[in-house]
Design a protein around this motif. Structure first.
Motif, PDB file in Angstrom:
ATOM      1  N   GLN A   9     -10.543  27.165  38.057  1.00  0.00           N
ATOM      2  CA  GLN A   9      -9.884  28.458  38.226  1.00  0.00           C
ATOM      3  C   GLN A   9      -8.639  28.338  39.096  1.00  0.00           C
ATOM      4  O   GLN A   9      -7.630  28.991  38.835  1.00  0.00           O
ATOM      5  CB  GLN A   9     -10.846  29.482  38.829  1.00  0.00           C
ATOM      6  N   VAL A  10      -8.716  27.491  40.113  1.00  0.00           N
ATOM      7  CA  VAL A  10      -7.548  27.271  40.957  1.00  0.00           C
ATOM      8  C   VAL A  10      -6.421  26.653  40.145  1.00  0.00           C
ATOM      9  O   VAL A  10      -5.263  27.077  40.242  1.00  0.00           O
ATOM     10  CB  VAL A  10      -7.910  26.379  42.164  1.00  0.00           C
ATOM     11  N   ILE A  14      -2.793  28.319  39.549  1.00  0.00           N
ATOM     12  CA  ILE A  14      -1.554  27.648  39.915  1.00  0.00           C
ATOM     13  C   ILE A  14      -0.596  27.606  38.730  1.00  0.00           C
ATOM     14  O   ILE A  14       0.612  27.835  38.861  1.00  0.00           O
ATOM     15  CB  ILE A  14      -1.860  26.223  40.432  1.00  0.00           C
ATOM     16  N   ALA A  15      -1.145  27.351  37.543  1.00  0.00           N
ATOM     17  CA  ALA A  15      -0.316  27.296  36.338  1.00  0.00           C
ATOM     18  C   ALA A  15       0.266  28.659  35.983  1.00  0.00           C
ATOM     19  O   ALA A  15       1.330  28.754  35.358  1.00  0.00           O
ATOM     20  CB  ALA A  15      -1.145  26.762  35.166  1.00  0.00           C
ATOM     21  N   ALA A  16      -0.426  29.720  36.403  1.00  0.00           N
ATOM     22  CA  ALA A  16       0.008  31.083  36.030  1.00  0.00           C
ATOM     23  C   ALA A  16       1.006  31.699  36.993  1.00  0.00           C
ATOM     24  O   ALA A  16       1.675  32.678  36.653  1.00  0.00           O
ATOM     25  CB  ALA A  16      -1.222  31.991  35.924  1.00  0.00           C
ATOM     26  N   VAL A  17       1.138  31.153  38.202  1.00  0.00           N
ATOM     27  CA  VAL A  17       2.029  31.762  39.197  1.00  0.00           C
ATOM     28  C   VAL A  17       3.482  31.537  38.794  1.00  0.00           C
ATOM     29  O   VAL A  17       3.920  30.394  38.638  1.00  0.00           O
ATOM     30  CB  VAL A  17       1.775  31.169  40.600  1.00  0.00           C
ATOM     31  N   PRO A  18       4.239  32.601  38.612  1.00  0.00           N
ATOM     32  CA  PRO A  18       5.646  32.457  38.199  1.00  0.00           C
ATOM     33  C   PRO A  18       6.455  31.629  39.191  1.00  0.00           C
ATOM     34  O   PRO A  18       6.379  31.830  40.403  1.00  0.00           O
ATOM     35  CB  PRO A  18       6.151  33.920  38.185  1.00  0.00           C
ATOM     36  N   GLY A  19       7.190  30.671  38.664  1.00  0.00           N
ATOM     37  CA  GLY A  19       8.090  29.882  39.489  1.00  0.00           C
ATOM     38  C   GLY A  19       7.465  28.688  40.170  1.00  0.00           C
ATOM     39  O   GLY A  19       8.167  27.919  40.831  1.00  0.00           O
ATOM     40  N   LYS A  51      -7.528  32.992  46.779  1.00  0.00           N
ATOM     41  CA  LYS A  51      -8.907  33.480  46.663  1.00  0.00           C
ATOM     42  C   LYS A  51      -9.328  33.466  45.193  1.00  0.00           C
ATOM     43  O   LYS A  51      -8.667  34.049  44.336  1.00  0.00           O
ATOM     44  CB  LYS A  51      -9.014  34.897  47.211  1.00  0.00           C
ATOM     45  N   VAL A  52     -10.440  32.772  44.918  1.00  0.00           N
ATOM     46  CA  VAL A  52     -11.038  32.780  43.586  1.00  0.00           C
ATOM     47  C   VAL A  52     -12.201  33.758  43.607  1.00  0.00           C
ATOM     48  O   VAL A  52     -13.140  33.610  44.390  1.00  0.00           O
ATOM     49  CB  VAL A  52     -11.538  31.371  43.189  1.00  0.00           C
ATOM     50  N   LYS A  89      -7.192  35.804  35.451  1.00  0.00           N
ATOM     51  CA  LYS A  89      -7.505  34.495  36.023  1.00  0.00           C
ATOM     52  C   LYS A  89      -8.557  34.581  37.125  1.00  0.00           C
ATOM     53  O   LYS A  89      -9.111  33.566  37.537  1.00  0.00           O
ATOM     54  CB  LYS A  89      -6.241  33.855  36.581  1.00  0.00           C
ATOM     55  N   GLY A  90      -8.805  35.780  37.622  1.00  0.00           N
ATOM     56  CA  GLY A  90      -9.810  35.944  38.674  1.00  0.00           C
ATOM     57  C   GLY A  90      -9.353  35.396  40.009  1.00  0.00           C
ATOM     58  O   GLY A  90     -10.171  34.831  40.755  1.00  0.00           O
ATOM     59  N   VAL A  91      -8.067  35.579  40.347  1.00  0.00           N
ATOM     60  CA  VAL A  91      -7.543  34.995  41.581  1.00  0.00           C
ATOM     61  C   VAL A  91      -6.466  35.894  42.187  1.00  0.00           C
ATOM     62  O   VAL A  91      -5.884  36.742  41.510  1.00  0.00           O
ATOM     63  CB  VAL A  91      -6.919  33.601  41.349  1.00  0.00           C
ATOM     64  N   GLU A  92      -6.210  35.676  43.472  1.00  0.00           N
ATOM     65  CA  GLU A  92      -5.020  36.216  44.111  1.00  0.00           C
ATOM     66  C   GLU A  92      -4.482  35.185  45.094  1.00  0.00           C
ATOM     67  O   GLU A  92      -5.246  34.410  45.682  1.00  0.00           O
ATOM     68  CB  GLU A  92      -5.298  37.552  44.798  1.00  0.00           C
TER      69      GLU A  92
END
Length: 309
Positions: A9-10, A14-19, A51-52, A89-92
């Motif tokens: 999930q991490v 990480i892959a989804a965070v823009p930039g 946070k996952v 993604k279940g994260v922030e």
């Protein structure tokens, strides 16, 4: 949640965070947290708290509402900024507070720690209302129903505890709820503090808005005073700091809300015991919370408190 699942999930987050460039990211797990998996993530010279979301936590955590509350709190400078949020993604990803540490139970033997939290509550409770109202009675009723469905193990006198809890609910409903945005989770670790070399508070911030909602104002104060074990004299001082006065009705509301808080968290814990894989004794915690509620229900002032609400 297994370490493998958390790590995946991490990586997805990480892959989804823009930039973000995945090749410039390092990560390591952090200790702590009863519901979620927490990580320190480093990207391009900057640290972040990631946070996952815990498996099954969506049954009692409104993630969109938590994000809304955190955004309001950040706008008034009392919580770190949420950099990235994804339900899918279940994260922030959250701004990392360098130079801060989590408060402890021992810290709250100090009046300056107590006073700093009360100031944070006053600021957050004064915000514009959140989009969702869920008072402590709705929360407690929900946890009780969830526990029944899951076969939660409760004290032998739970029927009597429920009777007194319902009397408290009726008293508050009859008097009217004072609904404001509330954090609703007064664990000491949810208050991050920066200390000077002289061991004085430089700054304090509130974190973790997973249980936030519009709620009864007295509950916000009552749950905190119960969580940090303040004596009666200090209780009155902090009520005065928060409300600006020590009226009989306000004192009664805080004490009754404190008992209701123990019923709420006791009911949450015993049902959480039936569904969580975390290495934490939820059952012991829940029975302890019920015992704290019982002590207040048995207080000779209980009936007077109910009348004065």
């Amino acid at each position: 949640m297994s370490d493998t699942a958390s790590s995946k999930q991490v990586e997805d987050a990480i892959a989804a965070v823009p930039g973000w460039d995945r090749t410039k990211v390092t990560k390591r797990p952090l200790v702590g947290g009863l519901l979620n998996s927490n990580w320190l993530v480093h990207h391009a010279g900057t640290d972040y708290f990631l946070k996952v979301f815990g498996v099954g936590s969506d049954s009692f955590v409104d993630r969109k509402l938590a994000n809304e509350a955190a955004s309001k709190a950040n706008a008034i400078g009392i919580t770190p900024r949420v950099e990235f949020f994804s339900l899918e993604k279940g994260v922030e990803v959250i701004e990392f507070l360098h130079g801060y540490r989590a408060s402890t139970n021992a810290d709250f033997s100090r009046k300056d720690f107590l006073s700093s939290v009360i100031d944070l509550y006053r600021k957050f409770n004064a915000c514009e209302r959140l989009s969702v109202t869920k008072d402590v009675f709705a929360m407690t009723d929900e946890h009780i129903e969830q526990g029944e469905a899951l076969g939660a193990i409760r004290p032998a006198d739970f029927e009597l505890l429920s009777y007194q809890y319902n009397r408290a609910k009726a008293a508050f409903v009859a008097a009217g709820l004072d609904l404001v945005p509330c954090h609703n989770d007064a664990m000491p670790g949810n208050f991050m503090v920066k200390m000077s070399e002289q061991n004085q508070i430089v700054d304090m911030k509130m974190i973790d808005f997973e249980f936030a909602s519009n709620n009864e104002r007295a509950y916000e104060i009552g749950i905190f005073l119960g969580e940090v074990f303040v004596d009666e004299e200090t209780t009155l001082e902090l009520i005065e700091q928060y409300y600006g006065t020590v009226r009989q009705d306000l004192v009664a509301r805080v004490w009754v809300a404190r008992a209701v808080a123990d019923m709420k968290w006791g009911s949450w814990a015993v049902q959480q015991r039936q569904m969580s894989n975390w290495d934490f004794d939820y059952q012991k915690y829940g029975i302890w919370k019920y015992a704290r509620a019982r002590k207040l229900f048995d207080d000779p002032r209980w009936n007077d408190w109910l009348r004065h609400i």
